[in-house]
Design an enzyme around this catalytic site. Sequence first.
Site, short mmCIF file in Angstrom:
data_model
loop_
_atom_site.label_atom_id
_atom_site.label_comp_id
_atom_site.label_asym_id
_atom_site.label_seq_id
_atom_site.Cartn_x
_atom_site.Cartn_y
_atom_site.Cartn_z
N ALA A 28 13.37 -5.64 -7.93
CA ALA A 28 14.70 -6.05 -7.47
C ALA A 28 14.82 -7.57 -7.55
O ALA A 28 13.91 -8.30 -7.16
CB ALA A 28 14.90 -5.58 -6.04
N CYS A 111 9.36 2.10 -2.41
CA CYS A 111 9.78 0.87 -1.74
C CYS A 111 9.31 0.87 -0.29
O CYS A 111 9.56 1.82 0.45
CB CYS A 111 11.31 0.76 -1.81
SG CYS A 111 11.87 -0.83 -1.23
N ASN A 213 -0.41 1.72 -11.48
CA ASN A 213 0.28 0.49 -11.10
C ASN A 213 -0.44 -0.18 -9.94
O ASN A 213 -0.87 0.49 -9.00
CB ASN A 213 1.74 0.82 -10.74
CG ASN A 213 2.53 -0.37 -10.21
OD1 ASN A 213 3.20 -0.27 -9.19
ND2 ASN A 213 2.46 -1.50 -10.87
N GLY A 237 3.94 -5.32 -12.78
CA GLY A 237 4.98 -6.01 -12.02
C GLY A 237 4.72 -7.50 -11.91
O GLY A 237 4.98 -8.27 -12.83
N ARG A 238 4.10 -7.90 -10.80
CA ARG A 238 3.97 -9.33 -10.49
C ARG A 238 3.22 -10.11 -11.57
O ARG A 238 3.47 -11.30 -11.76
CB ARG A 238 3.29 -9.49 -9.13
CG ARG A 238 4.15 -8.99 -7.97
CD ARG A 238 3.32 -8.81 -6.70
NE ARG A 238 2.27 -7.81 -6.91
CZ ARG A 238 1.22 -7.64 -6.14
NH1 ARG A 238 1.06 -8.41 -5.09
NH2 ARG A 238 0.32 -6.71 -6.41
C1 LIG Z 1 9.99 -8.87 -6.14
C2 LIG Z 1 9.64 -7.42 -6.24
C3 LIG Z 1 10.65 -6.47 -6.29
C4 LIG Z 1 10.34 -5.12 -6.41
N1 LIG Z 1 11.36 -4.21 -6.53
C5 LIG Z 1 11.06 -2.91 -6.79
C6 LIG Z 1 12.09 -1.97 -7.09
O1 LIG Z 1 13.29 -2.30 -7.15
N2 LIG Z 1 11.72 -0.68 -7.33
C7 LIG Z 1 10.40 -0.28 -7.29
O2 LIG Z 1 10.10 0.90 -7.52
N3 LIG Z 1 9.42 -1.16 -7.01
C8 LIG Z 1 9.72 -2.45 -6.79
N4 LIG Z 1 8.70 -3.35 -6.61
C9 LIG Z 1 7.30 -2.89 -6.71
C10 LIG Z 1 6.80 -3.06 -8.15
O3 LIG Z 1 7.53 -2.23 -9.04
C11 LIG Z 1 5.30 -2.69 -8.26
O4 LIG Z 1 5.14 -1.34 -7.90
C12 LIG Z 1 4.43 -3.55 -7.36
O5 LIG Z 1 4.77 -4.92 -7.48
C13 LIG Z 1 2.94 -3.37 -7.69
O6 LIG Z 1 2.67 -3.71 -9.02
P1 LIG Z 1 2.03 -5.13 -9.42
O7 LIG Z 1 0.73 -5.25 -8.67
O8 LIG Z 1 1.84 -5.05 -10.91
O9 LIG Z 1 2.99 -6.18 -8.99
C14 LIG Z 1 8.98 -4.70 -6.45
C15 LIG Z 1 7.97 -5.66 -6.39
C16 LIG Z 1 8.27 -7.00 -6.29
C17 LIG Z 1 7.14 -8.00 -6.26
#
Ligand SMILES: Cc1cc2nc3c(=O)[nH]c(=O)nc-3n(C[C@H](O)[C@H](O)[C@H](O)COP(=O)(O)O)c2cc1C
Length: 385
Positions: A28, A111, A213, A237-238
């Site tokens: 988001a 979420c 993930n 993601g991040r």
């Molecule tokens: C800023 C931010 C916004 C996120 N928004 C969503 C979202 O809209 N929908 C969702 O399923 N996960 C959302 N997530 C979670 C990510 O999709 C992901 O599952 C999570 O960051 C773990 O993955 P990573 O370690 O690669 O970041 C969000 C994460 C972050 C950091």
Amino acid sequence: MSTTTLPSPGLSIGPIDVASPVVLAPMAGITNTAYRRLCREYGAGLYVSEMITSRALVERTPESMRLIQHHESETLRSIQLYGVEPNTVAEAVTMLVAEDRADHIDLNFGCPVAKVTRRGGGAALPWKLGLFREIVERAVRAAGDVPVTVKMRKGIDADHLTYLEAGRAAEGAGVASIALHARTASEFYSGTADWSAIATLKETIGSVPVLGNGDIWSAADALRMVDETGCDGVVVGRGCLGRPWLFGDLAAAFRGEDAKAEPTLGEVAAAFRRHAELLVEFYDGDEPHACRDIRKHVAWYFKGYPVGGETRASLAAVESLQQMDDLLSTLDGSQEYPGEAAEGPRGRAGSPKRPSLPDRWLESRELDVAFKAELAAAELHHSGG
Ligand SMILES: Cc1cc2nc3c(=O)[nH]c(=O)nc-3n(C[C@H](O)[C@H](O)[C@H](O)COP(=O)(O)O)c2cc1C
């Protein structure tokens, strides 16, 4: 780099073939069409929208209608929906499909933020397995030939894990893939993701791809996750915040090549500038809006590079592209890639917290009759973060 067998270079999500087994995680406030386009310019993969609230979509709020936009270059249009009420989710899916607005629909059951879990949504929802199943079944049915996938967490907390039952229910409901962020809701983004849960889910789900993930910060991490868990693809993601070229590294790694982008400061500045330009397009030419949006990306792009505090602060307050250009022109673009200082964790971290849940939510896995009657009211009305 892993020495074991690589997965097949691509990924099939129902009828969709993705050239690389890599998915940009919905985020988001981040994964709008501007950022997805930028990431696509570097690599192959499936680039998912930020979460769109089903209720707001059905109501056609201007914000939702803007967030579901895709650029013509986005040939795989992927939209993530959030919802708690089966009719509303089905209605949102029906709308997307009838109006030919998506090639792939992902459902958000991961979420952890209070405003979502407090209403029984996101990571809280799979606890009510019947409701979860109903939402997924209704979405799959409404989607017809458009593949529906789910993204979830391990559960609410260590004592209330849901991912295996929810995974089986989603598989039974006909989803095209299942993604697991290997943390519980109560962990938020703290600690490290428990990749062993991804391995367990992969052993449990036989008929559709399982995507892993959590905490992929480099292409080497992605290969290691596949190696350790047997997952069919990765969701990042991040790790790509301020580093859209990570998608190039990932695509190369899954082709078996050991190529890694090591951008100079000038190349980083150019990507940052391009991101801002794409945001201006996304905001229909509203440059001040785009500039406000790009500010949150400054620290991620320039992490580890020799950019002074004052310049960083000015970039993080930028009001126009001209002002941005003036600031970027003061940088020494020939500065080499700083290595590890530019890599590793970024973005949300934080500490574990007790998730906010509806009253007596954990007492039973069945949905309380009173809550069922209130489901429609539990829908959020805003899309995005
Ligand atoms: C800023 C931010 C916004 C996120 N928004 C969503 C979202 O809209 N929908 C969702 O399923 N996960 C959302 N997530 C979670 C990510 O999709 C992901 O599952 C999570 O960051 C773990 O993955 P990573 O370690 O690669 O970041 C969000 C994460 C972050 C950091």
